[in-house]
Motif scaffolding. Sequence first.
Motif, PDB file in Angstrom:
ATOM      1  N   GLN A 408     -25.430 -44.287  -2.886  1.00 47.11           N
ATOM      2  CA  GLN A 408     -25.014 -44.522  -4.271  1.00 47.11           C
ATOM      3  C   GLN A 408     -24.946 -43.221  -5.054  1.00 47.11           C
ATOM      4  OE1 GLN A 408     -28.016 -47.409  -5.331  1.00 47.11           O
ATOM      5  NE2 GLN A 408     -26.601 -49.116  -5.171  1.00 47.11           N
ATOM      6  N   MET A 409     -25.958 -42.373  -4.897  1.00 48.17           N
ATOM      7  CA  MET A 409     -25.938 -41.093  -5.613  1.00 48.17           C
ATOM      8  C   MET A 409     -24.797 -40.209  -5.128  1.00 48.17           C
ATOM      9  SD  MET A 409     -29.969 -40.133  -6.141  1.00 48.17           S
ATOM     10  CE  MET A 409     -30.413 -40.186  -4.397  1.00 48.17           C
ATOM     11  N   THR A 410     -24.535 -40.242  -3.821  1.00 50.16           N
ATOM     12  CA  THR A 410     -23.422 -39.459  -3.276  1.00 50.16           C
ATOM     13  C   THR A 410     -22.093 -39.962  -3.821  1.00 50.16           C
ATOM     14  OG1 THR A 410     -24.693 -39.079  -1.244  1.00 50.16           O
ATOM     15  CG2 THR A 410     -22.330 -38.666  -1.150  1.00 50.16           C
ATOM     16  N   ALA A 411     -21.932 -41.282  -3.862  1.00 57.09           N
ATOM     17  CA  ALA A 411     -20.702 -41.864  -4.399  1.00 57.09           C
ATOM     18  C   ALA A 411     -20.523 -41.498  -5.870  1.00 57.09           C
ATOM     19  CB  ALA A 411     -20.725 -43.377  -4.227  1.00 57.09           C
ATOM     20  N   GLU A 412     -21.608 -41.502  -6.627  1.00 56.58           N
ATOM     21  CA  GLU A 412     -21.529 -41.118  -8.039  1.00 56.58           C
ATOM     22  C   GLU A 412     -21.105 -39.655  -8.173  1.00 56.58           C
ATOM     23  OE1 GLU A 412     -24.741 -43.698 -10.498  1.00 56.58           O
ATOM     24  OE2 GLU A 412     -25.577 -42.424  -8.924  1.00 56.58           O
ATOM     25  N   ALA A 413     -21.633 -38.797  -7.299  1.00 57.59           N
ATOM     26  CA  ALA A 413     -21.255 -37.385  -7.344  1.00 57.59           C
ATOM     27  C   ALA A 413     -19.766 -37.211  -7.052  1.00 57.59           C
ATOM     28  CB  ALA A 413     -22.095 -36.584  -6.346  1.00 57.59           C
ATOM     29  N   ILE A 414     -19.272 -37.957  -6.065  1.00 53.41           N
ATOM     30  CA  ILE A 414     -17.845 -37.878  -5.720  1.00 53.41           C
ATOM     31  C   ILE A 414     -16.986 -38.355  -6.891  1.00 53.41           C
ATOM     32  CG2 ILE A 414     -16.073 -38.894  -4.228  1.00 53.41           C
ATOM     33  CD1 ILE A 414     -18.277 -38.943  -2.007  1.00 53.41           C
ATOM     34  N   LEU A 415     -17.373 -39.482  -7.474  1.00 58.08           N
ATOM     35  CA  LEU A 415     -16.614 -40.014  -8.602  1.00 58.08           C
ATOM     36  C   LEU A 415     -16.686 -39.080  -9.801  1.00 58.08           C
ATOM     37  CD1 LEU A 415     -14.952 -42.296  -9.830  1.00 58.08           C
ATOM     38  CD2 LEU A 415     -17.099 -43.455 -10.408  1.00 58.08           C
ATOM     39  N   ALA A 416     -17.871 -38.542 -10.095  1.00 57.81           N
ATOM     40  CA  ALA A 416     -18.031 -37.642 -11.245  1.00 57.81           C
ATOM     41  C   ALA A 416     -17.201 -36.366 -11.072  1.00 57.81           C
ATOM     42  CB  ALA A 416     -19.505 -37.292 -11.429  1.00 57.81           C
ATOM     43  N   LYS A 417     -17.215 -35.811  -9.862  1.00 60.94           N
ATOM     44  CA  LYS A 417     -16.392 -34.626  -9.579  1.00 60.94           C
ATOM     45  C   LYS A 417     -14.912 -34.945  -9.775  1.00 60.94           C
ATOM     46  CE  LYS A 417     -14.690 -30.988  -7.172  1.00 60.94           C
ATOM     47  NZ  LYS A 417     -14.706 -29.571  -7.540  1.00 60.94           N
ATOM     48  N   SER A 418     -14.478 -36.101  -9.252  1.00 60.26           N
ATOM     49  CA  SER A 418     -13.073 -36.489  -9.376  1.00 60.26           C
ATOM     50  C   SER A 418     -12.672 -36.672 -10.837  1.00 60.26           C
ATOM     51  CB  SER A 418     -12.825 -37.785  -8.597  1.00 60.26           C
ATOM     52  OG  SER A 418     -11.480 -38.167  -8.666  1.00 60.26           O
ATOM     53  N   GLY A 420     -14.154 -35.289 -13.395  1.00 58.45           N
ATOM     54  CA  GLY A 420     -14.180 -33.971 -14.019  1.00 58.45           C
ATOM     55  C   GLY A 420     -12.923 -33.170 -13.739  1.00 58.45           C
ATOM     56  N   MET A 421     -12.429 -33.251 -12.499  1.00 60.58           N
ATOM     57  CA  MET A 421     -11.179 -32.565 -12.173  1.00 60.58           C
ATOM     58  C   MET A 421     -10.014 -33.198 -12.935  1.00 60.58           C
ATOM     59  SD  MET A 421     -12.085 -30.141 -10.225  1.00 60.58           S
ATOM     60  CE  MET A 421     -10.482 -29.552  -9.640  1.00 60.58           C
ATOM     61  N   HIS A 422     -10.049 -34.519 -13.072  1.00 63.92           N
ATOM     62  CA  HIS A 422      -9.000 -35.217 -13.821  1.00 63.92           C
ATOM     63  C   HIS A 422      -9.014 -34.799 -15.294  1.00 63.92           C
ATOM     64  CE1 HIS A 422      -6.170 -38.505 -14.508  1.00 63.92           C
ATOM     65  NE2 HIS A 422      -6.912 -38.917 -15.528  1.00 63.92           N
ATOM     66  N   LYS A 423     -10.224 -34.554 -15.826  1.00 67.43           N
ATOM     67  CA  LYS A 423     -10.357 -34.158 -17.229  1.00 67.43           C
ATOM     68  C   LYS A 423     -10.350 -32.635 -17.385  1.00 67.43           C
ATOM     69  CE  LYS A 423     -13.427 -36.675 -19.611  1.00 67.43           C
ATOM     70  NZ  LYS A 423     -12.616 -37.575 -20.460  1.00 67.43           N
ATOM     71  N   ARG A 424     -10.274 -31.939 -16.248  1.00 69.25           N
ATOM     72  CA  ARG A 424     -10.180 -30.467 -16.224  1.00 69.25           C
ATOM     73  C   ARG A 424     -11.399 -29.790 -16.839  1.00 69.25           C
ATOM     74  NH1 ARG A 424      -4.345 -28.856 -15.704  1.00 69.25           N
ATOM     75  NH2 ARG A 424      -3.225 -30.809 -15.447  1.00 69.25           N
ATOM     76  N   THR A 425     -12.571 -30.277 -16.490  1.00 72.78           N
ATOM     77  CA  THR A 425     -13.783 -29.616 -16.973  1.00 72.78           C
ATOM     78  C   THR A 425     -14.106 -28.414 -16.089  1.00 72.78           C
ATOM     79  OG1 THR A 425     -15.359 -30.885 -15.623  1.00 72.78           O
ATOM     80  CG2 THR A 425     -14.661 -31.878 -17.710  1.00 72.78           C
ATOM     81  N   GLN A 426     -14.689 -27.398 -16.675  1.00 74.76           N
ATOM     82  CA  GLN A 426     -15.042 -26.208 -15.910  1.00 74.76           C
ATOM     83  C   GLN A 426     -16.177 -26.505 -14.936  1.00 74.76           C
ATOM     84  OE1 GLN A 426     -13.280 -23.259 -16.113  1.00 74.76           O
ATOM     85  NE2 GLN A 426     -14.465 -22.819 -14.256  1.00 74.76           N
ATOM     86  N   ALA A 427     -17.100 -27.367 -15.345  1.00 76.73           N
ATOM     87  CA  ALA A 427     -18.230 -27.690 -14.470  1.00 76.73           C
ATOM     88  C   ALA A 427     -17.755 -28.324 -13.175  1.00 76.73           C
ATOM     89  CB  ALA A 427     -19.198 -28.641 -15.189  1.00 76.73           C
ATOM     90  N   ALA A 428     -16.776 -29.213 -13.259  1.00 72.71           N
ATOM     91  CA  ALA A 428     -16.253 -29.845 -12.049  1.00 72.71           C
ATOM     92  C   ALA A 428     -15.498 -28.831 -11.190  1.00 72.71           C
ATOM     93  CB  ALA A 428     -15.342 -31.004 -12.425  1.00 72.71           C
ATOM     94  N   ALA A 429     -14.748 -27.961 -11.827  1.00 80.02           N
ATOM     95  CA  ALA A 429     -13.999 -26.951 -11.077  1.00 80.02           C
ATOM     96  C   ALA A 429     -14.935 -26.027 -10.309  1.00 80.02           C
ATOM     97  CB  ALA A 429     -13.117 -26.149 -12.028  1.00 80.02           C
ATOM     98  N   ASP A 430     -16.072 -25.718 -10.884  1.00 81.24           N
ATOM     99  CA  ASP A 430     -17.029 -24.806 -10.247  1.00 81.24           C
ATOM    100  C   ASP A 430     -17.890 -25.490  -9.178  1.00 81.24           C
ATOM    101  OD1 ASP A 430     -16.117 -22.823 -11.919  1.00 81.24           O
ATOM    102  OD2 ASP A 430     -17.748 -23.057 -13.378  1.00 81.24           O
ATOM    103  N   PHE A 431     -17.847 -26.816  -9.125  1.00 80.32           N
ATOM    104  CA  PHE A 431     -18.732 -27.589  -8.245  1.00 80.32           C
ATOM    105  C   PHE A 431     -18.027 -27.835  -6.915  1.00 80.32           C
ATOM    106  CE2 PHE A 431     -20.872 -31.910  -7.472  1.00 80.32           C
ATOM    107  CZ  PHE A 431     -22.000 -31.321  -6.918  1.00 80.32           C
ATOM    108  N   GLU A 432     -18.382 -27.076  -5.890  1.00 79.70           N
ATOM    109  CA  GLU A 432     -17.767 -27.213  -4.560  1.00 79.70           C
ATOM    110  C   GLU A 432     -18.433 -28.369  -3.826  1.00 79.70           C
ATOM    111  OE1 GLU A 432     -15.197 -25.613  -3.553  1.00 79.70           O
ATOM    112  OE2 GLU A 432     -15.058 -24.213  -5.240  1.00 79.70           O
ATOM    113  N   LEU A 433     -17.981 -29.580  -4.131  1.00 76.73           N
ATOM    114  CA  LEU A 433     -18.687 -30.776  -3.693  1.00 76.73           C
ATOM    115  C   LEU A 433     -18.755 -30.899  -2.176  1.00 76.73           C
ATOM    116  CD1 LEU A 433     -20.130 -33.406  -4.372  1.00 76.73           C
ATOM    117  CD2 LEU A 433     -17.900 -34.511  -4.541  1.00 76.73           C
ATOM    118  N   GLY A 434     -17.635 -30.651  -1.486  1.00 81.40           N
ATOM    119  CA  GLY A 434     -17.628 -30.825  -0.036  1.00 81.40           C
ATOM    120  C   GLY A 434     -18.678 -29.979   0.654  1.00 81.40           C
TER     121      GLY A 434
END
Length: 605
Positions: A408-418, A420-434
């Motif tokens: 569940q936490m992993t899925a939330e991280a994936i969704l939050a990153k996605s 963030g990229m959709h909203k073009r936040t810098q935090a998401a861009a800097d977060f190398e999730l893979g």
Amino acid sequence: MCGIVGVTGRKNATEILLNGLKKLEYRGYDSAGIYVNDQKGNGYLVKEKGRIEDLRAAVGPTVKGTAGIGHTRWATHGVPSQANAHPQVSADGRFYLVHNGVIGNFRELKAEYLADTEFVSDTDTEVIVQLISRFVNEGMETKEAFTHVLSLIDNSSSYAFLLMDKTQTDTLFVAKKKSPLLIGVGDGFNVVCSDSMVMLSETHDFIELTDGDVVTVTPNEVEIEDEDGNHVTRNQFHVDDDASASEKGAYEFFMLKEIDEQPAVIRTLQQKYINEDGSLQIEDDLKNAIDGADRLYIVAAGTSYHAGLVGKSLFEKLAGIPTEVHIASEFGYNPPLLSEKPFFIFLTQSGETADSREVLDKVNQWGYKSLTITNVPNSTLSREANYTMLLHAGPEIAVASTKAYTAQMTAEAILAKSLGMHKRTQAAADFELGSELTKVANAIQSLVDQKDVAEKMAQKYLSTSRNAFYIGRGLDYQTAIEAALKLKEVSYVQTEGFAAGELKHGTISLIEKGTPVIAIITDEKTAGLTRSNEQEVISRGANVINVVSENLATKEDQIILPKVHELLTPLAAIIPAQLLAYYTSKERGYDVDKPRNLAKSVTVE
């Protein structure tokens, strides 16, 4: 809670029922029973308080048939006993009924219609089967009586009913409202079950029933009527899961097996949702729906609620979306003041949690969009939400959730990153999730490979302790809450998770000589503060176990966590806590997988 199995058209009905009930043990139960009919006028009823092994021992070689029903019961009305176990039987011995759920007006029905009937149990279920018998004796056909009784049950009730009439030996009568129930479709046979997993050895094709459905099942036909009496066709779905995935193999308990599976679960989620180029496979429609929201509301219960607390940080820091986390059983009857454009996320391992479904019903009535993050495709919460994100964790059998929580936490991280990229936040861009999730999977593998450390800590500090505390700050506090739940639910050690800085505001009065205090330290900003709080409890006699990220560790710390991204530390930090809970329970001689009074899937409010 509770589980139902049924079969018609199979020579080995007894064995199918017993094997199905065995696989339903994860739901929690205190008694079990089966009824089998051999199509020659012989019916066999066997019920036992205790485990499925006790029921199997009571089933003699003569209990054979081609149709039957079975049930695991978790006591609600009446104590655990053979008399209160299901199937419940009508006074004339003709009708046999198993039931999941709660009948809210059973006392009123009993007083109005059955004042002269002698009851042998304290259950609401017996009221239903006696009512069916009464109306049949007054001239109704079985299905007509069954449907009539359903109309007498009040709207607050929940039920999954499976009924057999001794005179219609190959027919199963089925009805559902709120409690989950599936029809499994075979060639010359059909089955009924609460969970597809328990019948995968028989079929992989299932029909999900809708609230209000009344179904007649024979070996060659499934006839469904909706709540208005119209004949309807429900779409089948195919389940690819391997039935052997729910076997323990060489493990003594499922809980340890599922702890060990967590690195693989995280890698599976990476494969399912992260492309080779690092882009994420989250549908645009879902991202657009959430992008239009001004606030996220995560609704969950138990361990899933704790995963939601971690999700709050992920959504706020990566996607910049204000997020609230609510306990489902509270939200359902005391909803907060909502924002103008809310979006709801339901976290649920089973997809059948009754409290969460109560909230989802309201959300749908209000007209708001929702997402269910669950481990079970085609589950009720999955079907009734607008969107579904699957955990792909495989069957989780132990009552204490481990791999579903990290999934569940992993899925939330994936969704939050996605998002963030959709909203073009810098935090998401800097977060190398893979790459960060790869580090997490490797870290968890390293931790589960060091089981001996947790085992020694459990033996030394927790095997005889009456109580214990977990402490931490920030995300470490969220981990502490889940860690405390794990220990208390499987070992019965009274355990609480506290924000480390709150100890001196009252809780420190509970610290005595020898009290175990487990400190989680992964945040560089607050590490010194938590260590200061440790000294406060040490000076009062506490035995402290430190769970510390390697970059913050000292030589005195007992459990060292490999360094992972600060937003993902709960994924690593929870592993030692899961192992401590497991080994403490085992040291105390308990059934780790089936702790007392608890159920895996809580399908009643």
